[in-house]
Scaffold this motif. Structure first.
Motif, PDB file in Angstrom:
ATOM      1  N   LEU A  42       0.838  -1.250   0.099  1.00 44.77           N
ATOM      2  CA  LEU A  42      -0.026   0.146  -0.061  1.00 44.77           C
ATOM      3  C   LEU A  42       0.747   1.136   0.121  1.00 44.77           C
ATOM      4  N   ILE A  43       1.847   1.342   0.815  1.00 48.34           N
ATOM      5  CA  ILE A  43       2.718   2.378   0.788  1.00 48.34           C
ATOM      6  C   ILE A  43       3.546   2.383  -0.595  1.00 48.34           C
ATOM      7  N   GLN A  44       3.804   1.480  -1.136  1.00 46.45           N
ATOM      8  CA  GLN A  44       4.535   1.723  -2.460  1.00 46.45           C
ATOM      9  C   GLN A  44       3.312   2.097  -3.533  1.00 46.45           C
ATOM     10  N   THR A  45       2.131   1.958  -3.496  1.00 45.56           N
ATOM     11  CA  THR A  45       1.314   2.374  -4.463  1.00 45.56           C
ATOM     12  C   THR A  45       1.019   3.836  -4.317  1.00 45.56           C
ATOM     13  N   TYR A  46       1.476   4.204  -3.080  1.00 43.46           N
ATOM     14  CA  TYR A  46       1.364   5.842  -2.910  1.00 43.46           C
ATOM     15  C   TYR A  46       2.845   6.476  -3.392  1.00 43.46           C
ATOM     16  N   PHE A 116      -4.070   7.824   2.567  1.00 43.53           N
ATOM     17  CA  PHE A 116      -3.338   6.836   2.867  1.00 43.53           C
ATOM     18  C   PHE A 116      -3.787   6.318   4.212  1.00 43.53           C
ATOM     19  N   GLU A 117      -3.833   7.054   5.193  1.00 40.45           N
ATOM     20  CA  GLU A 117      -3.959   6.406   6.505  1.00 40.45           C
ATOM     21  C   GLU A 117      -5.222   5.879   6.620  1.00 40.45           C
ATOM     22  N   ALA A 118      -6.380   6.521   6.136  1.00 38.59           N
ATOM     23  CA  ALA A 118      -7.659   5.808   5.940  1.00 38.59           C
ATOM     24  C   ALA A 118      -7.527   4.477   5.412  1.00 38.59           C
ATOM     25  N   GLU A 119      -6.936   4.524   4.152  1.00 37.19           N
ATOM     26  CA  GLU A 119      -6.714   3.088   3.436  1.00 37.19           C
ATOM     27  C   GLU A 119      -5.903   2.151   4.213  1.00 37.19           C
TER      28      GLU A 119
END
Length: 151
Positions: A42-46, A116-119
């Motif tokens: 997920l971090i990498q998608t952002y 990001f935090e919500a996801e």
């Protein structure tokens, strides 16, 4: 950090019987669990595929281990101690922890940090068992002394 320079400085300023300790247990980025892998993705998608580090750059794996650096230093008499550690996280505490890391600090996400935090919370809620996420790690302590200085 220039490890060799730090060890040279420690040799200049430390008492003759001093011990240098290098310790740690990795991070949520390096921890190998289903939930940490999903979080890393997920971090990498952002932020892209590179692990962020420092204020502007990407993390570069050191060319040598701490053991190699210590062995090449005046503090070459080395002992390793390993301590299993188990942590129980909640999705909320994981997200809070990420704010303090160099790889997922809020500034990297700019105006997308809230999204990001919500996801991340949603993703972690799916992986949590009874509201908890388990981290099994090993805390390693490398203790190094100058040869012959052990008492």
């Amino acid at each position: 950090m220039d490890r060799a320079a730090v060890l040279e400085m420690a040799d200049r300023v430390a008492a003759p019987h001093a011990t240098v300790a290098v310790m740690g247990d990795g991070s949520l980025w390096t921890h190998d669990a289903e939930w940490t892998g999903a979080l890393r993705e997920l971090i990498q998608t952002y932020l892209g595929p590179d692990r962020r580090a420092g204020t502007r750059g990407s993390y570069a794996t050191p060319g040598r281990t701490y053991e190699d650096d210590l062995a090449a230093s005046p503090f070459s008499e080395l002992r390793e101690h390993r301590f299993p550690v188990a942590r129980a996280w909640t999705p909320k505490t994981v997200v809070g922890n990420l704010r303090s890391t160099s790889f997922a600090r809020p500034e990297l996400f700019a105006d997308r940090h809230e999204a990001f935090e919500a996801e991340a919370r949603q993703l972690l809620d799916v992986h949590a068992k009874n509201g908890m996420l388990r981290e099994e790690a090993v805390f390693t302590v490398l203790m190094a002394r100058r040869p012959g200085s052990s008492s």
